[in-house]
Design a protein around this motif. Structure first.
Motif, short mmCIF file in Angstrom:
data_model
loop_
_atom_site.label_atom_id
_atom_site.label_comp_id
_atom_site.label_asym_id
_atom_site.label_seq_id
_atom_site.Cartn_x
_atom_site.Cartn_y
_atom_site.Cartn_z
N ILE A 79 0.84 -1.20 0.00
CA ILE A 79 0.00 0.00 0.00
C ILE A 79 0.88 1.25 0.00
CG2 ILE A 79 -1.63 1.36 1.38
CD1 ILE A 79 -2.94 -1.31 2.17
N TYR A 80 1.92 1.24 0.80
CA TYR A 80 2.84 2.38 0.84
C TYR A 80 3.54 2.58 -0.51
CZ TYR A 80 6.71 5.36 2.28
OH TYR A 80 7.62 6.39 2.37
N ALA A 81 3.98 1.48 -1.12
CA ALA A 81 4.65 1.58 -2.42
C ALA A 81 3.69 2.07 -3.50
CB ALA A 81 5.23 0.22 -2.82
N THR A 82 2.44 1.63 -3.45
CA THR A 82 1.45 2.11 -4.42
C THR A 82 1.21 3.60 -4.26
OG1 THR A 82 0.38 -0.06 -4.43
CG2 THR A 82 -0.91 1.80 -5.25
N ALA A 83 1.09 4.05 -3.03
CA ALA A 83 0.86 5.47 -2.77
C ALA A 83 2.06 6.30 -3.19
CB ALA A 83 0.55 5.70 -1.30
N LEU A 84 3.24 5.75 -3.05
CA LEU A 84 4.46 6.48 -3.38
C LEU A 84 4.74 6.51 -4.88
CD1 LEU A 84 6.38 7.76 -1.32
CD2 LEU A 84 7.89 5.81 -1.67
N LEU A 85 4.47 5.42 -5.56
CA LEU A 85 4.90 5.28 -6.95
C LEU A 85 3.85 5.63 -8.00
CD1 LEU A 85 6.93 1.96 -6.58
CD2 LEU A 85 7.81 4.30 -6.68
N TYR A 86 2.59 5.50 -7.68
CA TYR A 86 1.55 5.77 -8.67
C TYR A 86 1.00 7.17 -8.45
CZ TYR A 86 -2.51 5.08 -11.65
OH TYR A 86 -3.45 5.20 -12.63
N ARG A 87 1.34 8.06 -9.36
CA ARG A 87 1.03 9.48 -9.18
C ARG A 87 -0.45 9.82 -9.35
NH1 ARG A 87 5.55 11.83 -7.98
NH2 ARG A 87 7.48 11.24 -9.00
N ASP A 88 -1.16 9.08 -10.19
CA ASP A 88 -2.59 9.36 -10.43
C ASP A 88 -3.49 8.54 -9.52
OD1 ASP A 88 -1.97 11.12 -12.47
OD2 ASP A 88 -2.02 9.57 -14.01
N LEU A 89 -3.02 8.24 -8.33
CA LEU A 89 -3.74 7.35 -7.43
C LEU A 89 -5.08 7.95 -7.01
CD1 LEU A 89 -3.57 4.70 -5.81
CD2 LEU A 89 -2.64 6.05 -3.93
N ASN A 90 -6.12 7.15 -7.17
CA ASN A 90 -7.45 7.49 -6.68
C ASN A 90 -7.64 6.68 -5.40
OD1 ASN A 90 -10.22 7.58 -6.16
ND2 ASN A 90 -10.74 7.69 -8.33
N TRP A 91 -7.53 7.36 -4.26
CA TRP A 91 -7.56 6.66 -2.97
C TRP A 91 -8.87 5.91 -2.75
CZ3 TRP A 91 -3.88 5.43 0.37
CH2 TRP A 91 -2.65 6.09 0.24
N PHE A 92 -9.96 6.52 -3.17
CA PHE A 92 -11.26 5.88 -2.98
C PHE A 92 -11.33 4.55 -3.75
CE2 PHE A 92 -15.79 5.36 -4.07
CZ PHE A 92 -16.30 5.28 -2.78
N ALA A 93 -10.85 4.56 -4.97
CA ALA A 93 -10.86 3.34 -5.78
C ALA A 93 -9.88 2.31 -5.23
CB ALA A 93 -10.52 3.67 -7.23
N MET A 94 -8.72 2.77 -4.77
CA MET A 94 -7.74 1.82 -4.24
C MET A 94 -8.25 1.14 -2.97
SD MET A 94 -3.81 2.21 -3.01
CE MET A 94 -4.13 2.41 -1.28
N ILE A 95 -8.79 1.90 -2.05
CA ILE A 95 -9.33 1.31 -0.83
C ILE A 95 -10.53 0.43 -1.15
CG2 ILE A 95 -10.36 1.84 1.42
CD1 ILE A 95 -7.35 2.38 1.25
N GLY A 96 -11.34 0.86 -2.12
CA GLY A 96 -12.47 0.03 -2.54
C GLY A 96 -12.03 -1.29 -3.11
N GLY A 97 -11.02 -1.28 -3.98
CA GLY A 97 -10.49 -2.53 -4.54
C GLY A 97 -9.89 -3.42 -3.47
N PHE A 98 -9.24 -2.81 -2.48
CA PHE A 98 -8.66 -3.57 -1.38
C PHE A 98 -9.75 -4.25 -0.55
CE2 PHE A 98 -7.08 -3.91 2.97
CZ PHE A 98 -5.92 -4.64 2.77
N ILE A 99 -10.78 -3.50 -0.22
CA ILE A 99 -11.86 -4.05 0.61
C ILE A 99 -12.63 -5.13 -0.14
CG2 ILE A 99 -14.07 -3.48 1.71
CD1 ILE A 99 -12.79 -0.83 2.54
N VAL A 100 -12.87 -4.92 -1.42
CA VAL A 100 -13.58 -5.93 -2.21
C VAL A 100 -12.79 -7.23 -2.26
CG1 VAL A 100 -14.27 -6.49 -4.58
CG2 VAL A 100 -14.96 -4.34 -3.58
#
Length: 112
Positions: A79-100
């Protein structure tokens, strides 16, 4: 256990498609990366647990807890690496994909 990991991967892809329809490419990649932050540590844990059952003594509780700790640390690191490396990160979508992906085991429970 491997069936659960494959189901998590399929649900992650489905979450990515839904995120793409709702929010575009950045949301799709964010949802898929979020799901992979759950799927990859679970796959490592499942493979290691499967390998431990093939030992002559079988799986012991200590190795289970050690690999569970490694799984949690790997999840946080991804999660930390994704937040650091992906500049166009949509936090809502990322957390949603994680929870799903995290809660996809519910589909296996209700399948029978």
């Amino acid at each position: 256990m491997l069936r659960l990991v494959s189901l998590q991967l399929m649900v992650t892809v489905a979450a990515g498609v839904i995120a793409a329809l709702l929010g575009g490419w950045a949301a799709m990649f964010s949802a898929v990366f979020g799901g992979l932050c759950c799927v990859l540590p679970n796959a490592v844990f499942a493979l290691r647990l499967f390998a431990n059952t093939k030992k002559p003594g079988g799986a012991d509780p200590i190795s289970f807890f050690i690999w569970e700790l490694i799984k949690i640390a790997l999840t946080v690191a991804l999660i930390y690496a994704t937040a650091l490396l992906y500049r166009d990160l949509n936090w809502f979508a990322m957390i949603g994909g994680f929870i799903v992906a995290l809660k996809s085991y519910i589909f296996l429970i209700f399948r029978h």
